[in-house]
Write a protein that holds these residues in place. Structure first.
Motif, PDB file in Angstrom:
ATOM      1  N   LEU A 198      43.468  33.084  65.458  1.00 35.49           N
ATOM      2  CA  LEU A 198      44.249  32.316  66.418  1.00 35.49           C
ATOM      3  C   LEU A 198      43.773  30.869  66.416  1.00 35.49           C
ATOM      4  O   LEU A 198      42.574  30.601  66.408  1.00 35.49           O
ATOM      5  CB  LEU A 198      44.110  32.887  67.833  1.00 35.49           C
ATOM      6  CG  LEU A 198      44.461  34.370  68.031  1.00 35.49           C
ATOM      7  CD1 LEU A 198      44.295  34.741  69.488  1.00 35.49           C
ATOM      8  CD2 LEU A 198      45.865  34.674  67.543  1.00 35.49           C
ATOM      9  N   ARG A 199      44.724  29.967  66.414  1.00 41.56           N
ATOM     10  CA  ARG A 199      44.413  28.532  66.472  1.00 41.56           C
ATOM     11  C   ARG A 199      44.673  28.032  67.884  1.00 41.56           C
ATOM     12  O   ARG A 199      45.796  28.119  68.382  1.00 41.56           O
ATOM     13  CB  ARG A 199      45.282  27.753  65.484  1.00 41.56           C
ATOM     14  CG  ARG A 199      45.084  26.235  65.522  1.00 41.56           C
ATOM     15  CD  ARG A 199      46.058  25.547  64.583  1.00 41.56           C
ATOM     16  NE  ARG A 199      45.852  24.113  64.559  1.00 41.56           N
ATOM     17  CZ  ARG A 199      46.447  23.243  65.377  1.00 41.56           C
ATOM     18  NH1 ARG A 199      47.282  23.700  66.312  1.00 41.56           N
ATOM     19  NH2 ARG A 199      46.215  21.944  65.287  1.00 41.56           N
ATOM     20  N   ALA A 208      45.139  24.961  70.005  1.00 37.93           N
ATOM     21  CA  ALA A 208      45.487  23.564  69.770  1.00 37.93           C
ATOM     22  C   ALA A 208      44.623  22.637  70.616  1.00 37.93           C
ATOM     23  O   ALA A 208      44.244  22.988  71.738  1.00 37.93           O
ATOM     24  CB  ALA A 208      46.962  23.335  70.083  1.00 37.93           C
ATOM     25  N   PHE A 267      48.616  35.186  75.797  1.00 37.96           N
ATOM     26  CA  PHE A 267      48.871  35.770  74.486  1.00 37.96           C
ATOM     27  C   PHE A 267      48.528  37.254  74.470  1.00 37.96           C
ATOM     28  O   PHE A 267      49.304  38.078  73.968  1.00 37.96           O
ATOM     29  CB  PHE A 267      48.064  35.048  73.412  1.00 37.96           C
ATOM     30  CG  PHE A 267      48.088  35.734  72.075  1.00 37.96           C
ATOM     31  CD1 PHE A 267      49.173  35.602  71.233  1.00 37.96           C
ATOM     32  CD2 PHE A 267      47.033  36.541  71.673  1.00 37.96           C
ATOM     33  CE1 PHE A 267      49.219  36.248  70.001  1.00 37.96           C
ATOM     34  CE2 PHE A 267      47.065  37.192  70.448  1.00 37.96           C
ATOM     35  CZ  PHE A 267      48.153  37.043  69.609  1.00 37.96           C
ATOM     36  N   ASN A 297      52.510  30.543  75.570  1.00 37.91           N
ATOM     37  CA  ASN A 297      52.687  29.131  75.244  1.00 37.91           C
ATOM     38  C   ASN A 297      52.284  28.891  73.793  1.00 37.91           C
ATOM     39  O   ASN A 297      51.103  28.797  73.464  1.00 37.91           O
ATOM     40  CB  ASN A 297      51.850  28.264  76.188  1.00 37.91           C
ATOM     41  CG  ASN A 297      52.193  26.792  76.072  1.00 37.91           C
ATOM     42  OD1 ASN A 297      52.648  26.325  75.031  1.00 37.91           O
ATOM     43  ND2 ASN A 297      51.977  26.055  77.144  1.00 37.91           N
ATOM     44  N   ARG A 298      53.283  28.771  72.933  1.00 47.52           N
ATOM     45  CA  ARG A 298      53.008  28.596  71.505  1.00 47.52           C
ATOM     46  C   ARG A 298      52.535  27.191  71.144  1.00 47.52           C
ATOM     47  O   ARG A 298      52.117  26.961  70.006  1.00 47.52           O
ATOM     48  CB  ARG A 298      54.254  28.967  70.700  1.00 47.52           C
ATOM     49  CG  ARG A 298      54.514  30.465  70.677  1.00 47.52           C
ATOM     50  CD  ARG A 298      55.862  30.808  70.067  1.00 47.52           C
ATOM     51  NE  ARG A 298      56.000  32.239  69.842  1.00 47.52           N
ATOM     52  CZ  ARG A 298      56.294  33.137  70.763  1.00 47.52           C
ATOM     53  NH1 ARG A 298      56.467  32.743  72.016  1.00 47.52           N
ATOM     54  NH2 ARG A 298      56.402  34.415  70.480  1.00 47.52           N
ATOM     55  N   GLU A 299      52.630  26.270  72.089  1.00 45.23           N
ATOM     56  CA  GLU A 299      52.063  24.949  71.848  1.00 45.23           C
ATOM     57  C   GLU A 299      50.548  24.964  72.021  1.00 45.23           C
ATOM     58  O   GLU A 299      49.829  24.170  71.413  1.00 45.23           O
ATOM     59  CB  GLU A 299      52.681  23.923  72.805  1.00 45.23           C
ATOM     60  CG  GLU A 299      54.165  23.686  72.556  1.00 45.23           C
ATOM     61  CD  GLU A 299      54.724  22.621  73.468  1.00 45.23           C
ATOM     62  OE1 GLU A 299      53.962  22.090  74.307  1.00 45.23           O
ATOM     63  OE2 GLU A 299      55.929  22.315  73.353  1.00 45.23           O
ATOM     64  N   GLN A 353      48.527  29.429  68.431  1.00 43.61           N
ATOM     65  CA  GLN A 353      49.348  29.903  67.317  1.00 43.61           C
ATOM     66  C   GLN A 353      48.578  30.962  66.515  1.00 43.61           C
ATOM     67  O   GLN A 353      47.356  30.853  66.351  1.00 43.61           O
ATOM     68  CB  GLN A 353      49.729  28.755  66.370  1.00 43.61           C
ATOM     69  CG  GLN A 353      50.533  27.634  67.005  1.00 43.61           C
ATOM     70  CD  GLN A 353      49.658  26.546  67.580  1.00 43.61           C
ATOM     71  OE1 GLN A 353      48.597  26.244  67.051  1.00 43.61           O
ATOM     72  NE2 GLN A 353      50.099  25.940  68.670  1.00 43.61           N
ATOM     73  N   VAL A 354      49.310  31.959  66.053  1.00 38.34           N
ATOM     74  CA  VAL A 354      48.727  32.973  65.175  1.00 38.34           C
ATOM     75  C   VAL A 354      48.730  32.415  63.757  1.00 38.34           C
ATOM     76  O   VAL A 354      49.752  31.931  63.270  1.00 38.34           O
ATOM     77  CB  VAL A 354      49.528  34.285  65.225  1.00 38.34           C
ATOM     78  CG1 VAL A 354      48.916  35.320  64.290  1.00 38.34           C
ATOM     79  CG2 VAL A 354      49.587  34.819  66.647  1.00 38.34           C
ATOM     80  N   VAL A 355      47.580  32.468  63.095  1.00 35.91           N
ATOM     81  CA  VAL A 355      47.446  31.930  61.746  1.00 35.91           C
ATOM     82  C   VAL A 355      47.320  33.097  60.769  1.00 35.91           C
ATOM     83  O   VAL A 355      46.349  33.853  60.825  1.00 35.91           O
ATOM     84  CB  VAL A 355      46.214  31.003  61.626  1.00 35.91           C
ATOM     85  CG1 VAL A 355      46.110  30.436  60.221  1.00 35.91           C
ATOM     86  CG2 VAL A 355      46.311  29.881  62.650  1.00 35.91           C
ATOM     87  N   GLU A 386      48.535  31.129  55.543  1.00 32.05           N
ATOM     88  CA  GLU A 386      48.494  29.861  56.256  1.00 32.05           C
ATOM     89  C   GLU A 386      47.072  29.323  56.328  1.00 32.05           C
ATOM     90  O   GLU A 386      46.839  28.116  56.172  1.00 32.05           O
ATOM     91  CB  GLU A 386      49.061  30.033  57.664  1.00 32.05           C
ATOM     92  CG  GLU A 386      50.543  30.313  57.714  1.00 32.05           C
ATOM     93  CD  GLU A 386      51.037  30.489  59.136  1.00 32.05           C
ATOM     94  OE1 GLU A 386      51.868  29.677  59.574  1.00 32.05           O
ATOM     95  OE2 GLU A 386      50.587  31.441  59.802  1.00 32.05           O
TER      96      GLU A 386
END
Length: 263
Positions: free
Chosen positions: A35-36, A38, A118, A191-193, A196-198, A202
């Protein structure tokens, strides 16, 4: 589970049914995803929020009576308490109900990075695909969370964003509870901002791009070092020239003074 349990000698305690021993106590996560988190502006309550990568792990178990989805968040280079970053989803196929654990509630570290939403969204989506007609039983909310208004509002927003209905029995918003909800009516959003799933491909591309950027920076740095070296050489030459001119001027001045004094 109440905040003030009754004494062992009270009738309520003597008549309480024995706790149900749940299976799969030794189940550990078997699947992992990156998971990234941000980078976000510094929060006044939770502090700095830089770019970060964490590991999301999960495992499933099923039998005729129950199903389990166990999820954890692992922070590279950081240890957390046992009750933190852990969420169990228990499904009772006899009563057709869904419950969440541990009893202490979902405790996330680091906070305010989108991890809690998430995990809840992942749990809801898992249950909706299989048992959308089951019921999530209501429960009382922890009174301690209501002592701080910001904490209470954050908790209520978290629950409402997933489709749960929060109600209060008092005007001070201290005695809160969540009403029963149908699994199919819940919302599996996050909240995808913020998060994010990496996927593996990717992650490989990110590493490749980072290596490419590093190589470009090394080339630029080398060019800058060459320019600096050139300027330093030119500066040294100019300094030598200036020193020679000053010495020559002083020699001429001395020579003129000597000639003048000899007349």
């Amino acid at each position: 589970m109440t905040d003030n349990p009754t004494s062992p000698d009270t009738p309520a305690e003597q008549e309480a049914p024995p706790a149900v021993e749940l299976p799969w106590a030794d189940v550990h996560v078997e699947h992992q995803k990156m998971l990234r988190l941000a980078p976000l502006q510094t929060d006044r309550n939770t502090g700095g929020r830089p770019l970060r990568f964490v590991e999301f792990g999960y495992a499933e178990r099923h039998d005729k009576e129950r199903s389990l989805m166990r999820m954890t968040i692992t922070l590279p280079g950081q240890r957390v308490r046992k009750e933190q970053n852990h969420l169990d989803v228990w499904v009772d196929h006899v009563d057709k109900t869904v419950g969440f654990g541990p009893d202490s509630g979902l405790q996330i570290e680091p906070m305010n990075r989108g991890i809690g939403r998430f995990m809840a969204a992942h749990a809801i989506n898992w249950a909706k695909k299989r048992w959308s007609g089951y019921t999530v039983e209501g429960s009382d909310l922890n009174n301690k969370d209501a002592l701080n208004e910001d904490t209470r509002l954050r908790r209520d927003h978290f629950l409402k964003s997933h489709g749960f209905e929060v109600v209060y029995a008092d005007a001070q918003h201290l005695k809160g509870s969540v009403k029963d909800a149908r699994v199919g009516d819940l919302k599996a959003d996050w909240n995808r901002e913020k998060l994010q799933v990496v996927e593996i491909i990717e992650a490989a591309h990110m590493l490749q791009q980072a290596e490419h950027n590093l190589a470009e920076q090394e080339v630029k740095l080398k060019k800058h070092e060459e320019k600096v070296s050139k300027y330093m050489r030119e500066d040294a030459a100019l300094r030598f020239t200036i020193t020679c001119l000053v010495a020559f001027a002083m020699f001429q001045a001395g020579l003129l003074i000597w000639i003048a004094t000899q007349r």
